[in-house]
Design an enzyme around this catalytic site. Structure first.
Site, short mmCIF file in Angstrom:
data_model
loop_
_atom_site.label_atom_id
_atom_site.label_comp_id
_atom_site.label_asym_id
_atom_site.label_seq_id
_atom_site.Cartn_x
_atom_site.Cartn_y
_atom_site.Cartn_z
N GLY A 84 0.83 -1.21 0.00
CA GLY A 84 0.00 0.00 0.00
C GLY A 84 0.87 1.26 0.00
NE ARG B 111 16.43 33.02 -19.94
CZ ARG B 111 17.32 34.00 -19.86
NH1 ARG B 111 16.97 35.19 -19.39
NH2 ARG B 111 18.56 33.79 -20.20
CD GLN C 31 12.74 19.87 -33.16
OE1 GLN C 31 13.94 19.89 -33.46
NE2 GLN C 31 11.83 19.39 -33.96
CD GLN D 286 20.11 20.92 -19.05
OE1 GLN D 286 20.46 20.54 -17.94
NE2 GLN D 286 20.94 21.45 -19.92
CB ILE D 287 13.22 23.62 -18.72
CG1 ILE D 287 12.98 22.40 -19.63
CG2 ILE D 287 12.28 24.78 -19.08
CD1 ILE D 287 11.64 21.71 -19.41
N GLY E 98 20.43 28.32 -15.63
CA GLY E 98 21.10 28.64 -14.36
C GLY E 98 20.12 28.87 -13.23
CD GLU F 1 6.67 2.61 2.03
OE1 GLU F 1 7.37 3.45 2.64
OE2 GLU F 1 5.69 2.05 2.56
C1 LIG Z 1 14.42 9.93 4.15
C2 LIG Z 1 14.16 8.50 4.48
C3 LIG Z 1 13.04 8.16 5.22
C4 LIG Z 1 12.79 6.83 5.56
N1 LIG Z 1 11.70 6.52 6.33
C5 LIG Z 1 11.55 5.26 6.77
C6 LIG Z 1 10.52 4.92 7.72
O1 LIG Z 1 9.74 5.78 8.12
N2 LIG Z 1 10.43 3.65 8.16
C7 LIG Z 1 11.29 2.68 7.74
O2 LIG Z 1 11.16 1.53 8.19
N3 LIG Z 1 12.26 2.95 6.85
C8 LIG Z 1 12.42 4.21 6.37
N4 LIG Z 1 13.44 4.51 5.49
C9 LIG Z 1 14.37 3.43 5.11
C10 LIG Z 1 14.29 3.03 3.65
O3 LIG Z 1 13.10 2.30 3.40
C11 LIG Z 1 15.56 2.25 3.31
O4 LIG Z 1 16.65 3.17 3.36
C12 LIG Z 1 15.47 1.60 1.95
O5 LIG Z 1 14.50 0.58 1.94
C13 LIG Z 1 16.80 0.99 1.51
O6 LIG Z 1 17.35 0.16 2.51
P1 LIG Z 1 18.84 0.39 2.99
O7 LIG Z 1 19.04 1.84 3.24
O8 LIG Z 1 19.10 -0.57 4.07
O9 LIG Z 1 19.69 0.03 1.69
P2 LIG Z 1 20.45 -1.34 1.40
O10 LIG Z 1 19.50 -2.47 1.56
O11 LIG Z 1 21.73 -1.34 2.17
O12 LIG Z 1 20.76 -1.16 -0.15
C14 LIG Z 1 21.96 -0.59 -0.66
C15 LIG Z 1 21.98 -0.83 -2.17
O13 LIG Z 1 22.00 -2.25 -2.44
C16 LIG Z 1 20.88 -2.61 -3.24
N5 LIG Z 1 20.37 -3.92 -2.84
C17 LIG Z 1 20.10 -4.34 -1.57
N6 LIG Z 1 19.61 -5.60 -1.59
C18 LIG Z 1 19.57 -5.97 -2.90
C19 LIG Z 1 19.16 -7.17 -3.59
N7 LIG Z 1 18.68 -8.22 -2.93
N8 LIG Z 1 19.26 -7.19 -4.93
C20 LIG Z 1 19.73 -6.12 -5.61
N9 LIG Z 1 20.13 -4.97 -5.03
C21 LIG Z 1 20.05 -4.90 -3.70
C22 LIG Z 1 19.84 -1.52 -2.99
O14 LIG Z 1 18.90 -1.45 -4.05
C23 LIG Z 1 20.73 -0.28 -2.87
O15 LIG Z 1 21.07 0.16 -4.17
C24 LIG Z 1 13.69 5.83 5.12
C25 LIG Z 1 14.82 6.18 4.36
C26 LIG Z 1 15.08 7.50 4.05
C27 LIG Z 1 16.32 7.84 3.26
#
Ligand SMILES: Cc1cc2nc3c(=O)[nH]c(=O)nc-3n(C[C@H](O)[C@H](O)[C@H](O)COP(=O)(O)OP(=O)(O)OC[C@H]3O[C@@H](n4cnc5c(N)ncnc54)[C@H](O)[C@@H]3O)c2cc1C
Length: 235
Positions: free
Chosen positions: A92, A119, A130, A187-188, A191, A214
């Site tokens: 969701g 602009r 274009q 870009q559009i 600066g 998420e």
């Molecule tokens: C501003 C912000 C707010 C947030 N709010 C919340 C919140 O309210 N509640 C909450 O629970 N979380 C929250 N998060 C956490 C967020 O959901 C995670 O940061 C996100 O899911 C990525 O997990 P990670 O940071 O552990 O990255 P990692 O899992 O360490 O990933 C690092 C890299 O490895 C890649 N990777 C990891 N596993 C795999 C795989 N199996 N296959 C391929 N690639 C992979 C990822 O895609 C990424 O490119 C928030 C994050 C931010 C930045």
């Protein structure tokens, strides 16, 4: 007693009520349960506010739980059902992030339309060029596609149909589209796109996180591939 910590909690410093997932049993997904935890529970500590690239009005903190006593009645659903609950909440939530993507891209398009009509450069409004028209056309087309994917996922959820794949597709496409749209909007603006006199630099910074939270774009692709492979197995 609840012990552990979780990084990246949006509004974690202000939440009056939290839903916390914790391991209560066997290793693997069936050993995870969900709990309602009240803000201010003894042992619940709020970490420092993260200094972020974008979404700077939103609070993001780590939370630590040290011997937090949680009453039995605060267990959400049955013990061991936490992972299922988390997955359905994430599906969701992904429609929500897809909507965020559409929102920020729509604002970027609006700002770009208005700037390009106003602009002038080399004796013409830049909307006459274009190159600029192609940027505008691409943003508008991408945005329409993202909206259609988002509405499809939301409509399936509303009708009680499975929507895991559709939510991941909407989140993946809309979040990547939003960043592309905001980058083109900068870009559009030339600066002026790089300074805070116009809103597009903020849109770009705010949009950046959408391919991360998420579930990252890579994780959405894993979910989509799993679902399409499952569907293919039925033929
Ligand atoms: C501003 C912000 C707010 C947030 N709010 C919340 C919140 O309210 N509640 C909450 O629970 N979380 C929250 N998060 C956490 C967020 O959901 C995670 O940061 C996100 O899911 C990525 O997990 P990670 O940071 O552990 O990255 P990692 O899992 O360490 O990933 C690092 C890299 O490895 C890649 N990777 C990891 N596993 C795999 C795989 N199996 N296959 C391929 N690639 C992979 C990822 O895609 C990424 O490119 C928030 C994050 C931010 C930045």
């Amino acid at each position: 007693m609840l012990n552990g910590s979780k990084q990246w909690i949006t509004s974690g410093a202000y939440a009056g009520v939290l839903i916390v997932w914790a391991r209560t049993g066997e290793s693997g997904s069936r050993g995870i349960s969900a709990f309602i935890v009240e803000g201010g529970t003894p042992g619940l500590k709020v970490g420092k506010h993260e200094d972020k690239l974008g979404l700077r009005a939103s609070n993001t903190v780590a939370l630590t739980f040290e011997n937090c006593g949680i009453p039995q009645e605060n267990l959400l659903a049955a013990e061991g059902d936490g992972f299922k609950l988390a997955m359905s909440a994430l599906d969701g939530g992904r429609i929500g992030i897809a909507s965020q993507g559409c929102g920020v891209a729509s604002a970027a398009l609006e700002a770009s339309l208005s700037y390009s009509k106003e602009r002038t450069a080399f004796g013409a409004r830049i909307a006459e060029f274009q190159a600029i028209r192609w940027f505008l056309a691409n943003i508008a087309t991408d945005l329409s596609a993202a909206r259609a994917l988002t509405l499809r996922a939301a409509s399936r959820k509303e009708r009680g149909q499975p929507f895991t794949k559709e939510a991941s597709m909407a989140k993946l496409f809309a979040s990547e589209m939003a960043y592309r749209a905001c980058d083109r909007a900068v870009q559009i603006h030339g600066g002026y796109g790089y300074i805070d006199e116009f809103p597009v630099e903020r849109y770009l910074r705010d949009a950046r996180v959408q391919t991360l939270y998420e579930g990252t774009s890579e994780i959405q692709r894993l979910v989509i591939a799993r679902e399409v492979l499952k569907e293919a197995a039925t033929f």
